[in-house]
Design a protein around this motif. Structure first.
Motif, PDB file in Angstrom:
ATOM      1  N   LYS A 193      10.839  32.250  20.953  1.00  0.00           N
ATOM      2  CA  LYS A 193      11.735  33.193  20.939  1.00  0.00           C
ATOM      3  C   LYS A 193      12.012  34.379  20.382  1.00  0.00           C
ATOM      4  O   LYS A 193      11.106  36.201  20.872  1.00  0.00           O
ATOM      5  CB  LYS A 193      13.966  33.115  21.085  1.00  0.00           C
ATOM      6  CG  LYS A 193      14.149  32.697  21.922  1.00  0.00           C
ATOM      7  CD  LYS A 193      15.883  32.948  22.117  1.00  0.00           C
ATOM      8  CE  LYS A 193      16.653  31.946  22.829  1.00  0.00           C
ATOM      9  NZ  LYS A 193      17.664  32.295  22.785  1.00  0.00           N
TER      10      LYS A 193
ATOM     11  N   MET B  37       9.378  37.736  21.950  1.00  0.00           N
ATOM     12  CA  MET B  37      10.009  39.117  21.118  1.00  0.00           C
ATOM     13  C   MET B  37       8.110  40.320  20.520  1.00  0.00           C
ATOM     14  O   MET B  37       8.547  40.769  21.385  1.00  0.00           O
ATOM     15  CB  MET B  37      11.082  39.165  20.241  1.00  0.00           C
ATOM     16  CG  MET B  37      10.838  40.490  19.653  1.00  0.00           C
ATOM     17  SD  MET B  37      12.135  41.700  21.169  1.00  0.00           S
ATOM     18  CE  MET B  37      14.042  40.644  21.799  1.00  0.00           C
TER      19      MET B  37
ATOM     20  N   ALA C 165      16.679  47.744  24.866  1.00  0.00           N
ATOM     21  CA  ALA C 165      17.060  46.916  24.241  1.00  0.00           C
ATOM     22  C   ALA C 165      17.596  45.816  24.858  1.00  0.00           C
ATOM     23  O   ALA C 165      17.897  44.500  25.056  1.00  0.00           O
ATOM     24  CB  ALA C 165      18.066  47.342  23.023  1.00  0.00           C
ATOM     25  N   GLU C 166      18.816  46.171  25.811  1.00  0.00           N
ATOM     26  CA  GLU C 166      20.168  45.342  26.252  1.00  0.00           C
ATOM     27  C   GLU C 166      19.204  44.244  27.355  1.00  0.00           C
ATOM     28  O   GLU C 166      19.335  43.365  28.039  1.00  0.00           O
ATOM     29  CB  GLU C 166      20.154  46.477  27.261  1.00  0.00           C
ATOM     30  CG  GLU C 166      21.821  45.242  27.474  1.00  0.00           C
ATOM     31  CD  GLU C 166      22.684  46.518  28.840  1.00  0.00           C
ATOM     32  OE1 GLU C 166      23.825  45.962  29.729  1.00  0.00           O
ATOM     33  OE2 GLU C 166      22.953  47.584  28.712  1.00  0.00           O
TER      34      GLU C 166
ATOM     35  N   ARG D 251      15.300  43.199  26.939  1.00  0.00           N
ATOM     36  CA  ARG D 251      15.314  42.396  25.821  1.00  0.00           C
ATOM     37  C   ARG D 251      15.905  41.086  26.160  1.00  0.00           C
ATOM     38  O   ARG D 251      15.652  40.057  26.248  1.00  0.00           O
ATOM     39  CB  ARG D 251      14.781  43.332  24.755  1.00  0.00           C
ATOM     40  CG  ARG D 251      13.488  43.605  25.333  1.00  0.00           C
ATOM     41  CD  ARG D 251      12.358  44.462  24.096  1.00  0.00           C
ATOM     42  NE  ARG D 251      13.642  45.054  22.699  1.00  0.00           N
ATOM     43  CZ  ARG D 251      13.997  45.553  22.290  1.00  0.00           C
ATOM     44  NH1 ARG D 251      12.669  46.966  23.364  1.00  0.00           N
ATOM     45  NH2 ARG D 251      14.705  46.194  21.288  1.00  0.00           N
ATOM     46  N   GLU D 252      16.765  41.834  25.936  1.00  0.00           N
ATOM     47  CA  GLU D 252      18.121  40.543  25.122  1.00  0.00           C
ATOM     48  C   GLU D 252      18.626  39.673  26.228  1.00  0.00           C
ATOM     49  O   GLU D 252      18.749  38.672  25.802  1.00  0.00           O
ATOM     50  CB  GLU D 252      19.584  41.024  24.933  1.00  0.00           C
ATOM     51  CG  GLU D 252      19.191  42.167  23.445  1.00  0.00           C
ATOM     52  CD  GLU D 252      20.276  42.439  23.111  1.00  0.00           C
ATOM     53  OE1 GLU D 252      21.251  42.694  23.809  1.00  0.00           O
ATOM     54  OE2 GLU D 252      20.728  43.666  21.569  1.00  0.00           O
TER      55      GLU D 252
ATOM     56  N   ASP E 155      17.974  35.785  26.606  1.00  0.00           N
ATOM     57  CA  ASP E 155      19.086  34.786  26.348  1.00  0.00           C
ATOM     58  C   ASP E 155      20.253  34.807  27.968  1.00  0.00           C
ATOM     59  O   ASP E 155      20.744  35.515  28.188  1.00  0.00           O
ATOM     60  CB  ASP E 155      19.884  35.230  25.284  1.00  0.00           C
ATOM     61  CG  ASP E 155      21.059  34.136  24.764  1.00  0.00           C
ATOM     62  OD1 ASP E 155      20.261  32.923  25.335  1.00  0.00           O
ATOM     63  OD2 ASP E 155      22.105  34.052  24.198  1.00  0.00           O
TER      64      ASP E 155
ATOM     65  N   LYS F  26      24.274  35.019  29.448  1.00  0.00           N
ATOM     66  CA  LYS F  26      24.294  36.683  30.158  1.00  0.00           C
ATOM     67  C   LYS F  26      24.691  37.344  30.859  1.00  0.00           C
ATOM     68  O   LYS F  26      25.542  37.486  32.042  1.00  0.00           O
ATOM     69  CB  LYS F  26      23.526  37.725  29.793  1.00  0.00           C
ATOM     70  CG  LYS F  26      23.158  37.853  28.020  1.00  0.00           C
ATOM     71  CD  LYS F  26      22.256  39.095  27.468  1.00  0.00           C
ATOM     72  CE  LYS F  26      22.552  39.326  26.140  1.00  0.00           C
ATOM     73  NZ  LYS F  26      22.731  38.118  25.089  1.00  0.00           N
TER      74      LYS F  26
END
Length: 252
Positions: free
Chosen positions: A195, A199, A212-213, A215-216, A220, A224
């Motif tokens: 990860k 990134m 950013a949201e 990317r998260e 993952d 989510k």
């Protein structure tokens, strides 16, 4: 010649329909899961089909939305199961739609798929074309989703309940359990290392993942997307009762 669709109802079938009918009428005081089990070929799949028909007839004047899948089909990841169930669930009628009927899962899954396509087809900043190392990173990104269920299963060996890996660990020697836990730790460490690379070498350099949201989500995706799937089911159930029918194959 006798009909191949002959079905003789049993007391257990009537009991199941009655209990689920009560659960739909009084969801706050009733169980949310019913388990039908038996040896292969005993008629579980037939029972589930007849159960859907009987339940629809029993609750007259009230719509019930069914989403059914069979694990005879090939589902490579937990996300495949969620997508199949979501596709099988009828959409909320237009006149019933409001804020509570928002389909969060569709929105988040669409973001995931479109972002994955953009990462695969558009070059990172500073590059004129998509190079092989970028394609390799995108492939690794998709493996995070495929491997997520495996790592979750291994982690459960350290104390999870009702997981096949837990039952296996309880039946073998202490040294064997230690080996399973070593694999869990190694797998988790490898995932974190991967990860970090994804990134630094892909997500922070690509226009599609500047948020950013997003990317998260890409790093993952399983938890989510699972949360979004459950929220969508709850929102749907506020308007129309939902019954999920999971017909598991004998080998599971």
């Amino acid at each position: 010649m006798a009909s191949q669709n002959l079905h003789l109802p049993h007391k257990q079938e009537e009991k199941l329909i009655n209990e689920v009918t009560e659960a739909i009428a009084k969801p706050d005081r009733s169980p949310v899961m019913f388990n039908v089990w038996g040896i292969g070929g005993v008629g579980k799949s037939t029972l589930l089909r007849k159960f859907q028909e009987g339940l629809s007839d029993r609750i007259q004047g009230k719509q019930i939305d069914f989403a059914a899948i069979t694990f005879d089909d090939n589902y490579a990841t937990p996300l495949d199961v969620m997508v199949a169930l979501h596709k099988d669930l009828p959409p909320i009628p237009f006149l019933k739609r409001d804020v509570l009927a928002k389909d969060i899962f569709s929105e988040k899954y669409k973001t995931y798929k479109e972002t994955l396509a953009n990462l695969n087809n558009a070059p990172v900043k500073g590059k004129e074309k998509v190079e092989s190392d970028q394609l390799d990173r995108v492939k690794q990104l998709t493996k995070l989703l495929a491997n997520a269920g495996i790592w979750v299963g291994k982690t459960a060996a350290s104390g999870g309940v009702g997981n096949p890996m837990t039952e296996f660990a309880a039946s073998v020697t202490t040294s064997a359990v230690g080996s399973v836990l070593d694999l869990t730790i190694d797998g988790a460490a490898s995932a974190l290392s991967l990860k970090d690379k994804l990134m630094d070498e892909l997500l922070l350099k690509h226009e599609a993942t500047k948020d950013a949201e997003v990317r998260e989500l890409m790093l993952d995706p399983l938890p989510k997307l699972t949360q979004a799937f459950v929220e969508s089911l709850v929102n749907h159930a506020h308007k129309t009762p939902v019954v999920l029918v999971l017909d598991t194959y004998s080998k599971f």
